[in-house]
Motif scaffolding. Structure first.
Motif, PDB file in Angstrom:
ATOM      1  N   UNK A 203       0.752  -1.208  -0.103  1.00 55.68           N
ATOM      2  CA  UNK A 203      -0.233   0.049   0.104  1.00 55.68           C
ATOM      3  C   UNK A 203       1.036   1.043  -0.050  1.00 55.68           C
ATOM      4  N   UNK A 204       1.918   1.231   0.643  1.00 64.06           N
ATOM      5  CA  UNK A 204       2.700   2.410   0.744  1.00 64.06           C
ATOM      6  C   UNK A 204       3.315   2.757  -0.812  1.00 64.06           C
ATOM      7  N   UNK A 205       3.805   1.593  -1.143  1.00 64.51           N
ATOM      8  CA  UNK A 205       4.576   1.840  -2.526  1.00 64.51           C
ATOM      9  C   UNK A 205       3.405   2.129  -3.571  1.00 64.51           C
ATOM     10  N   UNK A 206       2.240   1.760  -3.448  1.00 63.92           N
ATOM     11  CA  UNK A 206       1.105   2.065  -4.227  1.00 63.92           C
ATOM     12  C   UNK A 206       0.741   3.569  -4.261  1.00 63.92           C
ATOM     13  N   UNK A 207       0.708   4.156  -2.916  1.00 66.91           N
ATOM     14  CA  UNK A 207       0.484   5.580  -2.613  1.00 66.91           C
ATOM     15  C   UNK A 207       1.440   6.232  -3.364  1.00 66.91           C
ATOM     16  N   UNK A 208       2.701   6.114  -3.047  1.00 66.80           N
ATOM     17  CA  UNK A 208       3.741   7.001  -3.977  1.00 66.80           C
ATOM     18  C   UNK A 208       3.809   6.813  -5.119  1.00 66.80           C
ATOM     19  N   UNK A 217       6.940  13.034 -11.300  1.00 69.36           N
ATOM     20  CA  UNK A 217       7.978  12.150 -10.609  1.00 69.36           C
ATOM     21  C   UNK A 217       8.502  12.816  -9.563  1.00 69.36           C
ATOM     22  N   UNK A 218       9.038  12.007  -8.324  1.00 68.89           N
ATOM     23  CA  UNK A 218       9.899  12.715  -7.532  1.00 68.89           C
ATOM     24  C   UNK A 218       8.994  13.757  -6.307  1.00 68.89           C
ATOM     25  N   UNK A 219       7.621  13.494  -6.698  1.00 63.30           N
ATOM     26  CA  UNK A 219       6.862  14.127  -5.702  1.00 63.30           C
ATOM     27  C   UNK A 219       6.618  13.547  -4.149  1.00 63.30           C
ATOM     28  N   UNK A 220       6.533  12.167  -4.494  1.00 67.95           N
ATOM     29  CA  UNK A 220       6.521  11.202  -3.123  1.00 67.95           C
ATOM     30  C   UNK A 220       7.388  10.186  -3.172  1.00 67.95           C
ATOM     31  N   UNK A 221       7.673   9.620  -2.043  1.00 68.47           N
ATOM     32  CA  UNK A 221       8.470   8.408  -1.940  1.00 68.47           C
ATOM     33  C   UNK A 221       8.044   7.588  -0.598  1.00 68.47           C
ATOM     34  N   UNK A 222       8.186   6.459  -0.770  1.00 65.02           N
ATOM     35  CA  UNK A 222       8.015   5.808   0.607  1.00 65.02           C
ATOM     36  C   UNK A 222       9.268   5.694   1.572  1.00 65.02           C
ATOM     37  N   UNK A 223       8.875   6.056   2.785  1.00 66.96           N
ATOM     38  CA  UNK A 223      10.003   5.870   4.064  1.00 66.96           C
ATOM     39  C   UNK A 223       9.952   4.631   4.397  1.00 66.96           C
ATOM     40  N   UNK A 224       8.847   3.893   4.734  1.00 65.57           N
ATOM     41  CA  UNK A 224       8.657   2.466   5.190  1.00 65.57           C
ATOM     42  C   UNK A 224       7.124   1.751   4.941  1.00 65.57           C
ATOM     43  N   UNK A 225       6.942   0.766   5.566  1.00 65.24           N
ATOM     44  CA  UNK A 225       5.787   0.386   5.459  1.00 65.24           C
ATOM     45  C   UNK A 225       4.368   1.296   5.824  1.00 65.24           C
ATOM     46  N   UNK A 226       4.631   2.299   6.550  1.00 68.32           N
ATOM     47  CA  UNK A 226       3.677   3.000   7.319  1.00 68.32           C
ATOM     48  C   UNK A 226       3.553   4.319   6.889  1.00 68.32           C
ATOM     49  N   UNK A 227       4.724   4.661   6.266  1.00 65.09           N
ATOM     50  CA  UNK A 227       4.856   6.487   5.921  1.00 65.09           C
ATOM     51  C   UNK A 227       5.219   6.740   4.590  1.00 65.09           C
ATOM     52  N   UNK A 228       4.653   7.721   3.880  1.00 60.96           N
ATOM     53  CA  UNK A 228       4.754   8.175   2.517  1.00 60.96           C
ATOM     54  C   UNK A 228       5.206   9.684   2.762  1.00 60.96           C
TER      55      UNK A 228
END
Length: 371
Positions: A203-208, A217-228
């Motif tokens: 889900x984190x990867x899908x949101x990013x 591109x580059x607007x968002x990136x995943x930090x971990x499983x719970x944060x973007x």
């Protein structure tokens, strides 16, 4: 999440309800599956007195008497130090509420009032002015008003008592006025963080990926499983508009892990769609023992000496159902599990035992949670 619901129906049958088609997944808004870091509520708590009760307050509670004496002294009524004030029209209470994010001074809050002494009911009482403090000890709101109680209780002289709901807890709608705002770290960085309500790497990867696809591109990136992390404008007006657009983006969350949840209190079993069973054979059978107590009358024959007496008797009946065995093929799905269990006439309680046995045998490819 795609789930099947299995529930006990009068100990007769096993019902399987498909909540969602297995071939379709619903899209959800980002605002429904995540929160913006720093935008949160804050808990407030206070201690005060409820007065005007009809003899249902604290009888001889020491801290209630001390609080009442302190209040009167602050109001200019000098009380002797050795005087003990005891009034059943007063109750010591705790007050709690939550201060929403971005709350401003002058706004109102609903509060909950709970008795902490031996008061039987707060019905008809009024809360006197009480400061509400945060975890840092600062006062953020002031509460006062008439307590609304949904329950009631009556008591007889013989000790009998009737109570509906909980009369020692009440609420005061808009009973607190905010006096101080809590600073929210909303626009102090050039990026913001979305915290997922249910952490999941997919889900984190899908949101990013979805945000980058729509906003660049580059607007968002995943930090971990719970944060973007999302790059955001520093101007507050632009940031509000940006978050408004961001939280309405729709994504398809990842499906939940294979999981079986059993509520032992209600007999409810919830099984995820991805639950699989490895090859296994299960034998199902049960033994029923019925014990019936009765009383027989023993009466002597005519002309014989003796008395008519009542003799207790017990009937014991043992009934054993025929054991039936069924086989789970490799990768069997939930539909097939339910069908197999229904075919042998097993109840939902038996299904729980079967699942636990499969888990112990290593044949259940899912997490089994018993509540």
């Amino acid at each position: 999440m795609k789930l099947f619901l299995i529930h006990i129906v009068k100990k007769v049958c096993l019902v399987s309800l498909l909540l969602m088609p297995s071939t379709y997944a619903f899209a959800e808004r980002i605002k429904d599956i995540s929160t913006v870091a720093g935008v949160r509520t804050n808990q407030l708590v206070g201690y005060g007195l409820v007065v005007g009760l009809d003899g249902t307050g604290d009888g001889g509670t020491a801290f209630t008497s001390q609080s009442l004496k302190s209040m009167l002294n602050r109001l200019g009524v000098i009380m002797p130090t050795d005087m003990n004030i005891s009034s059943k029209n007063v109750a010591a209470v705790s007050i709690h509420t939550e201060l929403p994010a971005f709350s401003k001074p002058g706004q109102r809050l609903d509060i909950t009032v709970s008795s902490i002494g031996d008061a039987k009911s707060l019905r008809g009482g009024s809360l006197l002015m009480t400061p509400l403090k945060g975890v840092d000890g600062n006062v953020y709101a002031v509460a006062q008003g008439n307590v609304i109680v949904s329950g009631f209780g009556v008591e007889g002289e013989d000790g009998s008592r009737l109570s509906v709901n909980v009369p020692s807890i009440g609420r005061i709608p808009s009973g607190a006025s905010i006096e101080k705002a809590v600073e929210t770290p909303f626009g102090d960085k050039n990026e913001l963080t979305l915290n997922l309500r249910r952490p999941d790497f997919t889900t984190s990867n899908t949101v990013a990926r979805t945000i980058n696809k729509l906003l660049g591109p580059g607007t968002a990136y995943s930090l971990d499983a719970g944060s973007v992390n999302v790059n955001a404008p520093m101007d507050l007006a632009q940031r509000v508009a940006f978050i408004s657009m961001l939280e309405n983006i729709e994504i398809t969350p990842a499906e939940a892990p294979a999981r079986v949840i059993v509520n032992s209190r209600t007999g409810t079993v919830v099984i995820g769609r991805h639950v699989r069973v490895m090859p296994a054979a299960v034998a199902h059978g049960s033994l029923t023992v019925s014990i019936t107590n009765r009383k027989d009358v023993s009466q002597p024959e005519a002309g014989a000496q003796g008395e008519t007496v009542v003799v207790p008797a017990t009937d014991i009946k043992v009934e054993e159902k025929n054991s039936r065995m069924f086989k789970f093929e490799p990768g069997i799905t939930l539909d097939e599990i339910v069908t197999a269990v229904n075919q042998v006439g097993a109840a939902p309680g038996d299904l729980v035992a079967i699942l636990e046995a499969l888990k112990e045998a290593g044949a259940l490819r899912a997490e089994l949670i018993v509540m």
